[in-house]
Design an enzyme around this catalytic site. Structure first.
Site, short mmCIF file in Angstrom:
data_model
loop_
_atom_site.label_atom_id
_atom_site.label_comp_id
_atom_site.label_asym_id
_atom_site.label_seq_id
_atom_site.Cartn_x
_atom_site.Cartn_y
_atom_site.Cartn_z
N SER A 13 136.57 13.03 9.59
CA SER A 13 136.73 14.27 9.63
C SER A 13 135.89 15.00 9.02
CB SER A 13 138.35 14.94 9.18
OG SER A 13 138.54 16.21 9.26
N LYS A 62 150.36 16.63 16.71
CA LYS A 62 150.24 17.98 17.10
C LYS A 62 151.66 18.44 17.54
CE LYS A 62 145.43 18.63 17.46
NZ LYS A 62 144.08 19.08 18.53
N ASP A 98 143.10 25.53 18.66
CA ASP A 98 142.38 24.77 19.62
C ASP A 98 141.86 25.96 20.84
OD1 ASP A 98 141.84 22.62 18.19
OD2 ASP A 98 143.60 21.67 19.11
N GLY A 122 141.34 13.44 30.17
CA GLY A 122 142.49 12.93 29.05
C GLY A 122 143.50 14.04 28.96
N GLY A 124 146.09 14.28 26.45
CA GLY A 124 146.55 14.60 24.99
C GLY A 124 146.64 15.85 24.28
#
Length: 427
Positions: A13, A62, A98, A122, A124
């Site tokens: 990260s 999340k 985001d 994707g 997710g």
């Protein structure tokens, strides 16, 4: 803990680095931001304890954090995922930065979605935010593609049979992420109308997907920008303050400068090793020589490798080493003179690096080095130069001439490197 990031695996990260840098730029004192890895049981205990002022949330929590919240803002509700939480007197409020991060990425690069077909790879947590931005930007068709054709997503077979007319592709999957950098989620050459690729993956700097788009002269946007933008918006929520978005470009430039490799290509004896060591001292980037890495991997000298396995055996080891080197960051990498003969070497090395061709006049090159089996005579050297020169030019982001003052050549490379990074920020 005051602030931090929670997730299951956080070893790679950049959040702490970015948050700390924002605090420095904005002169926010005593800003403490920690990385907290939690398994499922630890996550439950952490959320119940509420011992934090503000946290970021990443994979796989999340959505799992939502039952612990007392309130969610509009974006988080619409997306159904939370990546930022603040604790106000024991009450937890969730946000999703985001959305803003990806929207900034779209706007900063003039990606026009209105009336377009967008494929999102994707399904997710990041997909939900990207889909919300696509809707906000009035995309005509939004198609989600996933290995598991469920939860509103189609499979890859259906994508290739029914959606090759996509205008924009956004990758929200982990395909292409370090350390598995060899893969791309799709083959861009199949798409006949593709005008832009955006990838939320930020390590490597240039994912295989973005690299292939770039090679095909398709606009590509790297994920580092979204990461920094969402971190900026998170910081504003944590500290209840606002500041200009120009900080995003400033930090992006700094991170590219800190993470990007310089890859030196050129003929044997062109000066790559000498220049590489001078750049190491000047820029503080560690120097690596691919030939030294080959010797270490094989456990024998280059002439011995050629004697036992021929050039083909040597080139196979060279490619293995080039792939290993391509995963490194903030290095000076000098390649062997023939590394450019195999496209795969250069494709990998350019994911995290800027290639500089050290061009030296042929009459200044050495043709009698016993450690270089392929350039053991003047005639062999001339033939090699003729064959390789077009490839050096093809793969070079910049050509640095090294015929006279080597200090000037090094300064020229440093200036070119910084100039290329500035262009990358504006790209």
């Amino acid at each position: 803990m005051k602030y931090g990031l929670i997730g299951e695996h956080l070893g790679h990260s950049f959040s702490k680095q970015i948050q700390t840098r924002i605090a420095e730029i904005e002169n926010v004192k005593d800003y403490d931001y920690q990385l907290v890895e939690l398994n499922k049981e630890e996550f439950k205990e952490f959320m119940e304890k509420k011992d934090f002022k503000g946290i970021n949330v990443t994979i796989p929590y999340k959505k799992d954090v939502i039952p612990y919240l007392d309130e969610m803002d509009g974006s988080a509700k619409a997306i159904g995922a939370v990546n930022t939480i603040i604790n106000v007197d024991g009450k937890l409020k969730g946000f999703n930065t985001d959305f803003g991060g990806f929207l900034y990425m779209v706007k900063a690069h003039n990606v026009h979605m209105e009336g377009k077909k967008v494929l999102i790879i994707g399904n997710g947590g990041a997909c939900a935010a990207v889909k919300a931005v696509c809707e906000h930007e009035k995309a005509k068709d939004i198609v989600i593609v996933s290995r598991s054709a469920d939860r509103g997503a189609i499979g890859y077979d259906e994508m290739y049979t029914s959606h090759l007319d996509a205008d924009i592709v956004v990758n929200t999957s982990p395909v292409g992420m370090f350390p598995n950098i060899a893969n791309a989620p799709i083959d861009v050459s199949w798409f006949h109308k593709l005008e832009c690729v955006l990838d939320v993956v930020y390590n490597p700097i240039l994912t295989r997907l973005c690299f292939e788009a770039q090679e095909a002269d398709i606009k590509r946007v790297i994920g580092l920008e979204m990461l920094i933008a969402q971190a900026k918006y998170t910081f504003e929520i944590f500290e209840n303050m606002s500041f200009d978005d120009s900080i995003i470009d400033e930090i992006k430039k700094e991170m590219l400068k800190d993470r990007c490799n310089i890859v030196l290509i050129g003929m044997p004896s062109a000066g790559k090793t000498t220049i590489g060591k001078m750049l190491e001292e000047k820029l503080g980037k560690e120097f690596f020589d691919l030939d030294d890495m080959i010797i270490a991997k094989a456990g024998k000298s280059i002439p011995e490798i050629f004697q036992e396995s021929g050039e083909a055996g040597f080139r196979a080891i060279e490619t293995e080493v080039a792939i290993e080197a391509s995963k490194m960051n903030n290095k000076i990498i000098a390649t062997g003179g023939g590394a450019i003969k195999h496209k795969v070497n250069m494709d990998f090395l350019r994911l995290n690096g800027i290639t500089i061709f050290i061009d030296r006049d042929i009459d200044k090159l050495i043709s009698s080095d016993p450690n270089r089996p392929l350039s053991s005579s003047k005639q062999a050297l001339q033939q090699m130069h003729k064959e390789r020169y077009p490839l050096y030019q093809k793969y070079a982001a910049y050509v640095a001439v090294n015929n006279a003052n080597i200090e000037e050549t090094v300064d020229d490379i440093v200036n070119a490197y910084h100039s290329i990074l500035i262009d990358a920020v504006a790209d």
